[in-house]
Design an enzyme around this catalytic site. Structure first.
Site, PDB file in Angstrom:
ATOM      1  N   ASP A 293       0.863  -1.173   0.000  1.00 33.85           N
ATOM      2  CA  ASP A 293       0.000   0.000   0.000  1.00 33.85           C
ATOM      3  C   ASP A 293       0.912   1.239   0.000  1.00 33.85           C
ATOM      4  O   ASP A 293       2.137   1.135   0.091  1.00 33.85           O
ATOM      5  CB  ASP A 293      -0.973  -0.009   1.182  1.00 33.85           C
ATOM      6  CG  ASP A 293      -2.217   0.838   0.890  1.00 33.85           C
ATOM      7  OD1 ASP A 293      -2.148   1.715   0.003  1.00 33.85           O
ATOM      8  OD2 ASP A 293      -3.253   0.649   1.551  1.00 33.85           O
TER       9      ASP A 293
HETATM   10  C1  NOJ Z   1      -4.041   3.890   0.176  1.00 33.14           C
HETATM   11  C2  NOJ Z   1      -5.235   2.996   0.270  1.00 33.14           C
HETATM   12  O1  NOJ Z   1      -5.191   2.232   1.457  1.00 33.14           O
HETATM   13  C3  NOJ Z   1      -5.379   2.044  -0.898  1.00 33.14           C
HETATM   14  O2  NOJ Z   1      -6.603   1.376  -0.785  1.00 33.14           O
HETATM   15  C4  NOJ Z   1      -5.269   2.790  -2.190  1.00 33.14           C
HETATM   16  O3  NOJ Z   1      -5.458   1.920  -3.275  1.00 33.14           O
HETATM   17  C5  NOJ Z   1      -3.903   3.443  -2.250  1.00 33.14           C
HETATM   18  N1  NOJ Z   1      -3.770   4.389  -1.151  1.00 33.14           N
HETATM   19  C6  NOJ Z   1      -3.637   4.163  -3.572  1.00 33.14           C
HETATM   20  O4  NOJ Z   1      -4.384   5.321  -3.641  1.00 33.14           O
END
Ligand code: NOJ
Length: 765
Positions: A293
């Site tokens: 993430d």
């Molecule tokens: C953080 C989030 O937890 C995730 O779900 C998302 O896809 C990413 N950022 C990218 O924006």
């Protein structure tokens, strides 16, 4: 079973050079023009063999291309083989230019993955995912994802970070809006539908994009619903509940997974070898790749698992995170970690192969650019119809006293539409709508006006500026308008910013002065219909007796208002069912239907409420069972619940046999009759209970559902086939087992149905 294989086998026609001919100096133009009969795996192998360590780690690096970095800087890094993927760039020309640099100017000509959070639609916005789960209609969910993929692909996106399939039993958690709710069976159905919708049958076809099952795993158990907080989930619970939708997504061919931000049992997911190597690779045979993430690799140090970025890169690479999102620990530290012998180059090669496999599966080597002409197009009207159908089926009718709904335009001359969410094109779209176009939204006010036409006088008062407003200045006007109208539609709830990532709440009642507004409107004596838009279940106890009807609409997306108007005026009957339990009070959380029985299950007799305890009653006079003195043990609304304008009666539960030999299937059916006077959809649900297990089993578990349309006076027989494999659970040794023994089985319109049968699983003769 090889998981990604479904998507990967269709790669036959990609042209790339034979390994014998590949040399380190080969130009990209050559690479893309030569053809060979090599298999995809051979092509991957030959590419990896030519790559320098930096080029390999470049493939493992995803860079944010949406934060103003000049195309020039990005282009240089891509040209030098230091970037394998970008995210957040949705200008097609820019994407094509970056892709051109990757394909034509980088040494090996490897195209880019272009990622974006396409969570519940792109420009056309479907209901938020929890709302989509409330449709209990995987076909419709698949259609929505398909539409999103087509719109996103036209902008140059080839990879979405969806579906989010975190099971959660905590409505305080802001990300419940993005989740399919509390149940692994329903969540698995939604996961499969979304993967199929995004990826289609053939990932190389225009208009399809790679999906990403996230967040692996356990994120939905964040302590007290605080986003990013710790999760402690015993392995047995992890396997029986949280991992199930991920396994379903993997079996459906999802090509990527995202590691969660959260700490799982002391090892944050982005450094968790058990999850990514043991479960995902060794047990499930996943052949796609895992992305971290956003910054979750350097955050391993913030968690306290590692001491610095270098150790974080080491932990994540060893655990099996193939690609790093946004941060740069891989590109900065992996070269030295390999040189120092701490990370074997085999680990790097495996990660790169996993990433290249997905690039091949998308057909990117043969078709790296997006040109508008070769993209599938969907008629604007069709897009709106899909969004409207999803919104229509996502709305849950929670209450309808004296059949105040539907409103009859024959009997009503004026409608007061009141509330902060009645005419807010943006707020009704909900969380994660980077590319959503509020300009396309039909609000509730507009939907009502369009439908009511000249027959009904529609009067609007916003009353509160936003959902959180505390100023009651606008209330007198609202009360006057309500008092002068035949019926009041109060459009309440949460603005979109109150749910989603990092937007958790400790108090999940209607925010601001909305409860007071309800109270003031109630005093007019007019019929009051509440339409509630929110990103989570709300505690409605303080207003439930002050309204006659509640349509719970989640954040319904672009066509929310048109759908709500159809439901208000009875053009269609509500048919959504709750994918998550609604508590009476936040202190009941977590409260969910598939709880364990405990040694002291409460009953109506034993669960004496606080107000009913006699003065100075001895301690021993209470039943000593598992409940709250002030809240009891039942929720406000149960999982699977949802009313209709029709009246459905269930009967004739029939089991083809009372004994089910191991390895065989049981046919079970029930009859559903529509005793009402409108045609309507009903979601027929099948639950079981395994009475004795080597680990205790939930009091009910969803095992099937079917949405059926039934005419007035009609009776339909709904049939399910239940195999003994469907009854399997992870036992004390964390292996999947179906045990012989006795089961209860129910069919009905919610998890509280009492139409029950019994059967036994017996050893096969
Ligand atoms: C953080 C989030 O937890 C995730 O779900 C998302 O896809 C990413 N950022 C990218 O924006």
């Amino acid at each position: 079973m090889a998981v990604v294989s479904k998507a990967l086998v269709k790669l036959g026609s990609i042209s790339i050079v034979s390994s014998l001919l590949i040399t380190a100096t080969m130009t990209t133009a050559l690479a893309n023009s030569w053809s060979s009969d090599l298999s995809v795996e051979q092509r991957i192998e030959s590419l990896v063999a030519q790559m320098s360590l930096v080029e390999k780690i470049g493939q493992m690096s995803q860079v944010n291309a949406g934060d103003g970095d000049s195309v020039q800087d990005l282009g240089d890094a891509i040209r030098n083989g230091r970037i394998g993927s970008i995210l957040n760039q949705v200008n097609r020309d820019t994407v094509n230019e970056l892709q051109r640099i990757a394909v034509e100017e980088s040494r090996l000509g490897i195209p880019l993955l272009v990622g974006r959070d396409v969570i519940h639609g792109f420009q056309t916005v479907m209901p938020i995912p929890i709302g989509q789960a409330a449709t209990w209609n995987p076909d419709l969910v698949r259609d929505g994802a398909r539409l999103a993929a087509i719109e996103a692909a036209a902008a140059g996106v080839n990879w979405t970070f969806a579906p989010m399939i975190d099971i959660t039993r905590d409505p305080r958690w802001g990300r419940i809006a993005e989740s399919p709710g509390e149940d692994p069976y329903l969540a698995s159905a939604m996961a499969v539908a979304m993967v199929q919708g995004f990826q289609g049958d053939d990932l190389t076809a225009p208009g399809t994009i790679a999906a990403c099952a996230k967040h692996f795993a356990g994120y939905g158990e964040s302590e007290s619903g605080r986003d990013y907080a710790t999760t402690n989930i015993p392995e047995n619970e992890l396997r029986n509940v949280h991992l199930r939708p991920f396994k379903a997504a993997v079996d459906a061919g999802v090509v990527t997974l995202m590691a969660s931000f959260s700490d799982l049992n002391g090892v944050p997911a982005s450094g968790n070898e058990f999850l990514m190597r043991k479960v995902l690779r060794d047990e499930w045979g996943f052949e796609g790749f895992v992305v971290s993430d956003w910054n979750s690799i350097p955050q391993l140090a913030t968690h306290g698992l590692t001491g610095n970025d270098r150790e974080s890169a080491l932990a994540a690479a060893q655990a099996g995170v193939d690609m790093e999102m946004a941060s740069h620990t891989y590109i900065e530290h992996l070269p030295a970690l390999v040189a120092d012998g701490l990370v074997s180059e085999d680990v790097i090669d495996e990660a790169v192969a996993n990433i290249l496999r997905v690039k091949f599966s998308l057909g990117l080597f043969g078709r790296p650019y997006v040109d508008a002409d070769s993209q599938p197009t969907v008629d604007a009207q069709e897009k709106l119809e899909t969004a409207k159908a999803a919104a229509l089926q996502s709305v849950v009718l929670l209450k309808n006293d004296d059949k105040v709904l539907p409103v009859s335009t024959d009997r009503v001359e004026s409608v007061a539409v009141i509330g902060p969410l009645a005419d807010t094109p943006y707020e009704q779209l909900g969380t994660w709508i980077f590319d959503g176009d509020p300009g396309r939204s039909v609000t509730t006010l507009q939907g009502i006006r369009d439908l009511a036409g000249d027959d009904v006088d529609v009067r609007f008062v916003q009353a509160l500026e936003i959902s959180r407003s505390r100023s009651t200045e606008g209330f007198n006007e609202a009360v006057d308008v309500a008092a002068g109208s035949d019926v009041v539609v109060l459009v309440l709830g949460e603005e979109s910013i109150l749910s989603g990532e990092a937007h958790s709440r400790a108090d999940i009642s209607l925010p601001g002065a909305q409860a007071e507004l309800v109270h003031r409107i109630r005093e007019t004596g007019k019929p009051v219909i509440a339409v509630i838009m929110a990103g989570r279940p709300l505690t409605l106890t303080n207003i439930i007796n002050e309204v006659d009807a509640i349509l719970f609409a989640w954040h319904p997306g672009t066509m929310g208002g048109a759908a709500i108007a159809d439901l208000l005026f009875g053009v269609e009957s509500p048919s959504g069912k709750l994918p998550v339990t609604f508590p009476r009070m936040v202190g009941q959380v977590p409260i969910y239907y598939s709880q364990k029985n405990t040694g002291k299950p409460p009953t109506p007799e034993t669960a004496v409420l606080m107000d009913d305890i006699p003065v100075r009653a001895p301690q021993t006079s209470l039943g000593n069972t598992a409940y709250h003195l002030d809240a009891g043990y039942t929720p406000l609304f149960a999982f699977g619940y949802g009313l209709s304008y029709a009246e459905f009666a269930y009967g004739n539960l029939t089991l083809a046999a009372s004994e089910l030999p191991m390895g065989s299937s049981l046919i079970v059916s029930a009859q559903v009759t529509n005793n009402g006077d409108v045609t309507a959809d009903e979601v027929v649900q099948l639950y079981i209970r395994d009475l004795v297990g080597n680990v205790t089993r939930p009091v009910r578990e969803l095992k099937g559902f079917e949405r059926v349309r039934i005419n007035p006076g009609e009776t339909v027989t709904v049939q399910f086939e239940l195999h003994t494999d469907d009854l399997a659970f992870y036992g004390r040794d964390n292996r999947l087992v179906t045990e012989p023994g006795d089961f209860h089985i129910w069919i009905g319109g919610s998890s509280e149905t009492d139409l029950r049968g019994e059967f036994s699983v017996v050893d096969a003769g």
